[in-house]
Design an enzyme around this catalytic site. Structure first.
Site, short mmCIF file in Angstrom:
data_model
loop_
_atom_site.label_atom_id
_atom_site.label_comp_id
_atom_site.label_asym_id
_atom_site.label_seq_id
_atom_site.Cartn_x
_atom_site.Cartn_y
_atom_site.Cartn_z
N SER A 154 59.93 51.59 43.28
CA SER A 154 61.27 51.04 43.18
C SER A 154 62.19 51.76 44.15
O SER A 154 61.85 52.80 44.71
CB SER A 154 61.82 51.19 41.76
OG SER A 154 62.06 52.55 41.46
N LYS A 155 63.37 51.18 44.32
CA LYS A 155 64.37 51.82 45.18
C LYS A 155 64.81 53.16 44.61
O LYS A 155 65.14 54.09 45.35
CB LYS A 155 65.57 50.88 45.33
CG LYS A 155 65.22 49.55 45.95
CD LYS A 155 66.26 48.48 45.63
CE LYS A 155 65.78 47.11 46.06
NZ LYS A 155 66.64 46.03 45.57
N GLN A 156 64.78 53.26 43.26
CA GLN A 156 65.22 54.49 42.61
C GLN A 156 64.29 55.66 42.87
O GLN A 156 64.71 56.81 42.84
CB GLN A 156 65.37 54.26 41.09
CG GLN A 156 66.58 53.43 40.68
CD GLN A 156 66.43 51.96 41.06
OE1 GLN A 156 65.33 51.43 41.05
NE2 GLN A 156 67.54 51.32 41.39
N ASN A 157 62.99 55.38 43.07
CA ASN A 157 62.07 56.49 43.34
C ASN A 157 61.68 56.58 44.81
O ASN A 157 60.63 57.10 45.16
CB ASN A 157 60.83 56.43 42.43
CG ASN A 157 59.96 55.21 42.70
OD1 ASN A 157 60.16 54.48 43.68
ND2 ASN A 157 58.99 54.96 41.85
N SER B 59 68.06 42.43 44.25
CA SER B 59 69.31 43.17 44.15
C SER B 59 69.50 43.98 45.43
O SER B 59 68.59 44.74 45.82
CB SER B 59 69.28 44.10 42.94
OG SER B 59 70.40 44.94 42.92
#
Length: 298
Positions: free
Chosen positions: A247-250, A10
């Site tokens: 992850s990209k979120q963290n 993604s």
């Protein structure tokens, strides 16, 4: 059967150490089976996609020697295919409109004495199964049971993961009826990935272990759409500094492509591969042999 595998990043950020592990594993599995390896850019969540990240990811993969055997496919160009699948589900009585907000769902669950587990899904209580009752439609959901308004047996999915072994999920209890098309008009991951895997002839899915609990929903969708179910292998996750999945979120940093061999060796360690080679192509060739010996017949 001709093996077809895929890596489906993604573009909400660049390739990081965790996603390189998944990319490498899927590439190795395809090579071990003498099959084709595809790359699909999963950009259905368009507001979260970073402009240009898709091209950078493809360049990162190429720098590590992970080049797809066919031109990449972008999900953002496949609305018509998802619409056709949704129309089929509606016509066959599997999909229905839902007018609930997340707050509505949380309130309904609270009234039943249920709470959301940490990192868990909001289990949909079936509020709109029998109709919208004057509420505007916000999303489209897929039934976890085959009849609207009738108490039915729970949806139980048993499946086998090549690494994790026998798996089981009560989809009705874990997530309930799940979203196919979101309130903002965007396609849900579950529908898009099932339609695309079938369209591309994917026979084997190798991806991160964090996606294992999505698999029963996808198997359910495959069955009601009359599509084949691939074989699955879910790879170990790379933890971040906080112990959570990287992850990209963290805030995972992009994997450095300046030293491809070092990055591949690090990813290989996560996968239990100790390959030889003093450059990336040589390392990949030896890693493919190691992977073949371990996973080809599993």
């Amino acid at each position: 059967m001709t093996y077809v595998g895929r890596f489906a990043p993604s573009p909400t950020g660049l390739l990081h150490a965790g996603s390189l592990v998944a990319a490498l594993a899927s590439w190795l599995d395809a090579r071990a089976h003498g099959g084709r390896w595809l790359v699909r850019i999963e950009d259905v969540d368009r507001p979260r996609c970073v402009p240009g990240a898709d091209r950078v990811i493809l360049a990162q993969l190429a720098a590590f020697g992970l080049v797809p055997d066919e031109p990449p496919v972008w999900q953002s160009a496949r609305d018509a295919q998802y619409e056709a699948a949704l129309a089929q589900l509606v016509a066959e009585g599997w999909a229905y409109p839902c007018g609930c907000t997340r707050a509505d769902i949380a309130q309904a669950l609270a009234q039943c004495g249920l709470t959301r587990e940490r990192h868990g899904d909001l289990v949909y209580p079936g509020t709109c199964r029998a109709g919208l009752h004057g509420k505007p439609a916000r999303a489209m959901r897929l039934l976890a049971t085959p009849s609207i308004g009738v108490t039915a047996a729970p949806l139980l999915i048993d499946w086998h993961d090549r690494r994790l072994g026998a798996q089981h999920q009560n989809v009705s209890a874990a997530v309930g009826d799940f979203v196919l098309k979101r309130a903002d008009g965007l396609w849900a991951y579950q529908l898009a990935v099932v339609v695309d895997d079938a369209s591309q002839g994917v026979t084997h899915v190798v991806r991160g272990e964090d996606l294992a609990d999505n698999t029963p929903r996808q198997i359910h969708l495959q069955r009601v759409l009359g599509l084949p179910t691939p074989r699955y292998l879910h790879t170990p996750l790379v933890p971040g500094a906080d112990g959570e999945k990287l992850s990209k979120q963290n805030g995972a940093t992009p994997v450095a492509a300046e030293d491809p061999l070092a990055a591949l060796r690090t990813a290989g360690t996560v996968l239990g591969i100790d390959a030889a080679g003093d450059n990336a192509p040589a390392w990949l060739a030896d890693a493919a042999s190691t992977w073949c010996a371990r996973w080809r017949d599993r």
